[in-house]
Design a protein around this motif. Structure first.
Motif, mmCIF file in Angstrom:
data_model
loop_
_atom_site.group_PDB
_atom_site.id
_atom_site.type_symbol
_atom_site.label_atom_id
_atom_site.label_comp_id
_atom_site.label_asym_id
_atom_site.label_seq_id
_atom_site.Cartn_x
_atom_site.Cartn_y
_atom_site.Cartn_z
ATOM 1 N N GLY A 153 0.808 -1.208 0.000
ATOM 2 C CA GLY A 153 0.000 0.000 0.000
ATOM 3 C C GLY A 153 0.841 1.259 0.000
ATOM 4 O O GLY A 153 0.527 2.231 -0.707
ATOM 5 N N LEU A 154 1.930 1.268 0.788
ATOM 6 C CA LEU A 154 2.807 2.438 0.831
ATOM 7 C C LEU A 154 3.465 2.669 -0.518
ATOM 8 O O LEU A 154 3.508 3.801 -1.016
ATOM 9 C CB LEU A 154 3.865 2.249 1.927
ATOM 10 N N ARG A 155 3.981 1.621 -1.114
ATOM 11 C CA ARG A 155 4.653 1.764 -2.407
ATOM 12 C C ARG A 155 3.704 2.310 -3.468
ATOM 13 O O ARG A 155 4.054 3.225 -4.228
ATOM 14 C CB ARG A 155 5.213 0.413 -2.859
ATOM 15 N N ASP A 156 2.477 1.797 -3.496
ATOM 16 C CA ASP A 156 1.526 2.230 -4.514
ATOM 17 C C ASP A 156 1.038 3.655 -4.252
ATOM 18 O O ASP A 156 0.878 4.449 -5.188
ATOM 19 C CB ASP A 156 0.342 1.265 -4.549
ATOM 20 N N ALA A 157 0.808 3.999 -2.993
ATOM 21 C CA ALA A 157 0.373 5.352 -2.660
ATOM 22 C C ALA A 157 1.442 6.375 -3.029
ATOM 23 O O ALA A 157 1.131 7.467 -3.519
ATOM 24 C CB ALA A 157 0.042 5.443 -1.167
ATOM 25 N N CYS A 158 2.704 6.022 -2.808
ATOM 26 C CA CYS A 158 3.794 6.934 -3.173
ATOM 27 C C CYS A 158 3.832 7.167 -4.679
ATOM 28 O O CYS A 158 4.021 8.304 -5.145
ATOM 29 C CB CYS A 158 5.123 6.369 -2.685
ATOM 30 N N THR A 159 3.664 6.105 -5.456
ATOM 31 C CA THR A 159 3.658 6.234 -6.910
ATOM 32 C C THR A 159 2.545 7.178 -7.364
ATOM 33 O O THR A 159 2.750 8.051 -8.216
ATOM 34 C CB THR A 159 3.475 4.867 -7.575
ATOM 35 N N LEU A 160 1.365 7.053 -6.769
ATOM 36 C CA LEU A 160 0.213 7.850 -7.171
ATOM 37 C C LEU A 160 0.292 9.286 -6.677
ATOM 38 O O LEU A 160 -0.427 10.159 -7.195
ATOM 39 C CB LEU A 160 -1.075 7.197 -6.661
ATOM 40 N N HIS A 161 1.148 9.558 -5.695
ATOM 41 C CA HIS A 161 1.275 10.918 -5.169
ATOM 42 C C HIS A 161 2.599 11.577 -5.562
ATOM 43 O O HIS A 161 2.893 12.687 -5.127
ATOM 44 C CB HIS A 161 1.137 10.901 -3.651
ATOM 45 N N GLY A 162 3.394 10.888 -6.363
ATOM 46 C CA GLY A 162 4.647 11.461 -6.826
ATOM 47 C C GLY A 162 5.732 11.535 -5.769
ATOM 48 O O GLY A 162 6.555 12.453 -5.774
ATOM 49 N N LEU A 163 5.769 10.572 -4.858
ATOM 50 C CA LEU A 163 6.759 10.537 -3.792
ATOM 51 C C LEU A 163 7.668 9.327 -3.942
ATOM 52 O O LEU A 163 7.301 8.344 -4.587
ATOM 53 C CB LEU A 163 6.070 10.469 -2.427
#
Length: 221
Positions: A153-163
């Motif tokens: 979840g962290l990895r995917d959320a970062c991708t979607l938020h540009g982090l």
């Protein structure tokens, strides 16, 4: 529920030293995907280590700061955004109440929190800021499927938020542990007293009710 925010410029101005933070209690609705799909939405330690997650220069300082700011209890997740100098720019904490362990549900919750406390960096060619996740739970420091789902979840959320995707840290009665790195310590730990806060003064607390609706919509997508 309560929210804590620094001034609006703190989350959007690169030079600002005051991090934005928020703390909420969230209910997740169970996902309809079957167990096979849920198992695919988690990462094992070897996969996490092979992903090239950037190392924290001073993980204990990061953990102690988040522990003092949010005072996490079991099933509390604290997501934090760090600048290139590893200074805290924004953070948010929330309780996990889902009975289903699914990285997709966790991703939606993390993304909703990130969108509320800090602007995205999707226009940048290369991510500059890094998101880390501290999860407080019962048990020992060994990896669990729940940890794997939070990692996904962290990895995917970062991708979607540009982090950049940063460290995943567990906080248990044994202390804290950066999974996939083998680094950890006994303090702070689950139930321990927070160390004196050495960063910027905690932001003022404001009340509001719209955020729970945002999280419910994110979990339902």
């Amino acid at each position: 529920m309560t929210f804590g925010f620094a001034s609006s410029g703190a989350a959007s101005t690169p030079g600002s030293s005051a991090p934005a933070s928020t703390s909420t209690s969230v209910e997740f609705s169970p996902d309809s995907a079957d167990s096979a799909h849920r198992l695919a939405r988690m990462l094992e330690p070897a996969e996490w280590s092979a992903a090239g997650i950037p190392l924290l220069r001073n993980p204990r300082e990061v953990v102690s700061g988040l522990h003092a700011r949010h005072l996490p209890t079991p099933t509390t997740a604290v997501v934090a955004v760090l600048d290139p100098d590893e200074r805290l720019r924004a953070s948010a904490s929330f309780r996990r109440r889902a009975t289903v362990t699914d990285g997709w549900v966790f991703r939606n919750a993390l993304l909703a929190q990130l969108r509320r406390v800090i602007p995205h960096d999707l226009r940048r060619r290369t991510p500059v800021r890094t998101a880390v996740l501290l999860y407080c739970r019962e048990g020992d420091a060994r990896w669990t499927q729940e940890d794997g789902a939070w990692m996904w979840g962290l990895r995917d959320a970062c991708t979607l938020h540009g982090l950049r995707c940063g460290a995943y840290i567990t906080l248990t009665s044994d202390g804290w542990q950066v999974l996939g790195e083998g680094r950890g310590g006994r303090q702070p730990s689950l139930g321990s007293r927070p160390e004196p806060f050495t960063g910027t003064d905690p932001p003022a607390i404001r009340t509001g009710g719209a955020a729970s609706d945002v999280l419910r919509r994110a979990a339902a997508r």
